[in-house]
Enzyme design. Structure first.
Site, PDB file in Angstrom:
ATOM      1  N   GLU A 232     -14.079   5.607  -0.330  1.00 37.71           N
ATOM      2  CA  GLU A 232     -14.980   4.624   0.217  1.00 37.71           C
ATOM      3  C   GLU A 232     -15.621   5.440   1.695  1.00 37.71           C
ATOM      4  OE1 GLU A 232     -12.500   0.666   0.875  1.00 37.71           O
ATOM      5  OE2 GLU A 232     -10.993   1.934   0.417  1.00 37.71           O
TER       6      GLU A 232
ATOM      7  N   LYS B 264     -15.666   3.900   5.359  1.00 31.86           N
ATOM      8  CA  LYS B 264     -14.226   3.420   6.220  1.00 31.86           C
ATOM      9  C   LYS B 264     -14.278   4.583   7.451  1.00 31.86           C
ATOM     10  CE  LYS B 264     -10.572   2.550   5.019  1.00 31.86           C
ATOM     11  NZ  LYS B 264      -8.945   2.502   4.580  1.00 31.86           N
TER      12      LYS B 264
ATOM     13  N   GLU C 228      -9.136   8.806   5.510  1.00 31.59           N
ATOM     14  CA  GLU C 228      -9.472   7.651   5.270  1.00 31.59           C
ATOM     15  C   GLU C 228     -10.306   7.129   4.038  1.00 31.59           C
ATOM     16  OE1 GLU C 228      -7.675   4.822   6.286  1.00 31.59           O
ATOM     17  OE2 GLU C 228      -6.575   6.016   7.641  1.00 31.59           O
TER      18      GLU C 228
ATOM     19  N   GLU D 150       0.914  -1.168   0.019  1.00 31.72           N
ATOM     20  CA  GLU D 150       0.106  -0.101   0.096  1.00 31.72           C
ATOM     21  C   GLU D 150       0.842   1.147   0.056  1.00 31.72           C
ATOM     22  OE1 GLU D 150      -2.855   0.652   3.371  1.00 31.72           O
ATOM     23  OE2 GLU D 150      -3.616  -1.478   2.949  1.00 31.72           O
TER      24      GLU D 150
END
Length: 335
Positions: free
Chosen positions: A307, A310, A316, A259
């Site tokens: 997203e 999250k 995030e 990541e």
């Protein structure tokens, strides 16, 4: 017709140039993580089609997902699939459970290009106690199925497993569970998966870390460390991992950046322009490796989509390269 040696050499050189142009290093080096924590995301098949349309040849998902597996069949997209953290205790203590997990989630899906199984993600402290047992049993199950070496088995760690990271050559593993894991990876020929985020290092240390150093835009050397010079934080962080591996007896263990990314909103220096700058520079950079370890450095950008479900800090929810409607958050070139 006869051909002069010089003409033959020129044709070979031209063919090589065409081959390299058709298969640029950056594309070979880069995958994109596919997180699914959103209630407005496209279907799995549409997401896979987006990967294909952008020439993205590798993906990471954070747990087995039948619809994603079915959408990936025959695409040639290489896959990291995680064993979710909450499954590890059952696998660590039961070889038959690991065999069943491999059978149900790997062997059942012919046509999917499984590359790595990440046994747990970013586990620390007592939560990390089951990593090695689960890894070894998953590895045994893979080998028993005749896929030993074809599918690698590792775990994805956070940068916090390291200590004394400045300068990189001082780095050691500070997490006690890492020594046995490194030994396992060395003995089995598997790489270590590491989540590397210059963004979080910068955001937490803005007085000590320059933004241009974090974004790959510094014009010259920022950190000198013996024979190596660093003009970007990403290289320094990855080389810290290499130094720690060497000191733990794992100099032969490879590194995959499982990541890395930069959020476009929600926190310090989280602009669309900074996110574009970081991720484009990352794509352009990793084919060359780091000062300590030259060559291709396989790297996965986090993440494909924003997203909205999250948890944690606002950042995030803003790591996506694309909005859920598949439009780009910013322009980026994978080629």
């Amino acid at each position: 017709m006869s051909m002069a040696r010089g003409d033959a050499f020129s044709l070979v050189a031209l063919a090589l140039f065409i081959l390299l142009a058709a298969n640029p290093t950056s594309v070979e080096s880069i995958g994109v993580c596919y997180g699914m924590l959103g209630n407005d995301l496209p279907s799995r098949s549409d997401a896979v089609k987006l990967y294909q349309s952008k020439g993205i040849r590798a993906m990471r998902i954070y747990g087995p997902d039948r619809d994603t597996f079915n959408a990936l069949k025959g695409t040639g997209i290489e896959l990291i699939v995680d064993v979710p953290n909450d499954v590890l205790p059952s696998l660590a203590n039961d070889a038959s459970a690991a065999t069943s997990w491999v059978r149900n989630n790997i062997l059942a899906y012919d046509g999917v290009s499984f590359k790595y199984i990440a046994v747990g993600n970013e586990l620390m402290g007592n939560d990390a106690n089951n990593i090695l047992g689960a890894m070894s049993k998953i590895w045994d199950a893979i080998c028993s199925a005749g896929r030993c070496g074809q599918i690698k088995v590792s775990t994805a760690v956070r940068f916090d497993v390291l200590a004394n990271t400045y300068p990189p050559s001082n780095t050691v593993f500070g997490a006690s569970h890492m020594g046995p894991i490194v030994n396992f990876l060395k003995n089995t020929g598997n790489p270590l998966l590491v989540n590397v985020y210059p963004y979080f290092s910068y955001a937490g240390n803005q007085g000590q870390i320059r933004l241009d150093y974090a974004l790959f835009t510094a014009s010259g050397t920022v950190v000198n460390d013996g024979q190596y010079k660093y003009n970007n934080l990403f290289d320094a962080m990855v080389d810290s991992v290499y130094y720690a591996l060497e000191k733990a007896g794992g100099s032969s263990v490879g590194v995959v950046v499982s990541e890395s990314g930069w959020p476009s909103a929600g926190g310090a220096a989280t602009t669309v322009d900074n996110a574009r700058t970081y991720n484009q520079n990352l794509i352009n950079h990793v084919g060359n490796g780091t000062p300590k370890r030259r060559g291709n450095l396989e790297t996965y950008i986090f993440a494909m989509f924003n997203e909205n479900q999250k948890t944690g800090d606002e950042t995030e929810r803003h790591f996506g390269l694309f909005y859920p409607n598949k439009s780009p958050v910013y322009s980026i070139n994978f080629n």
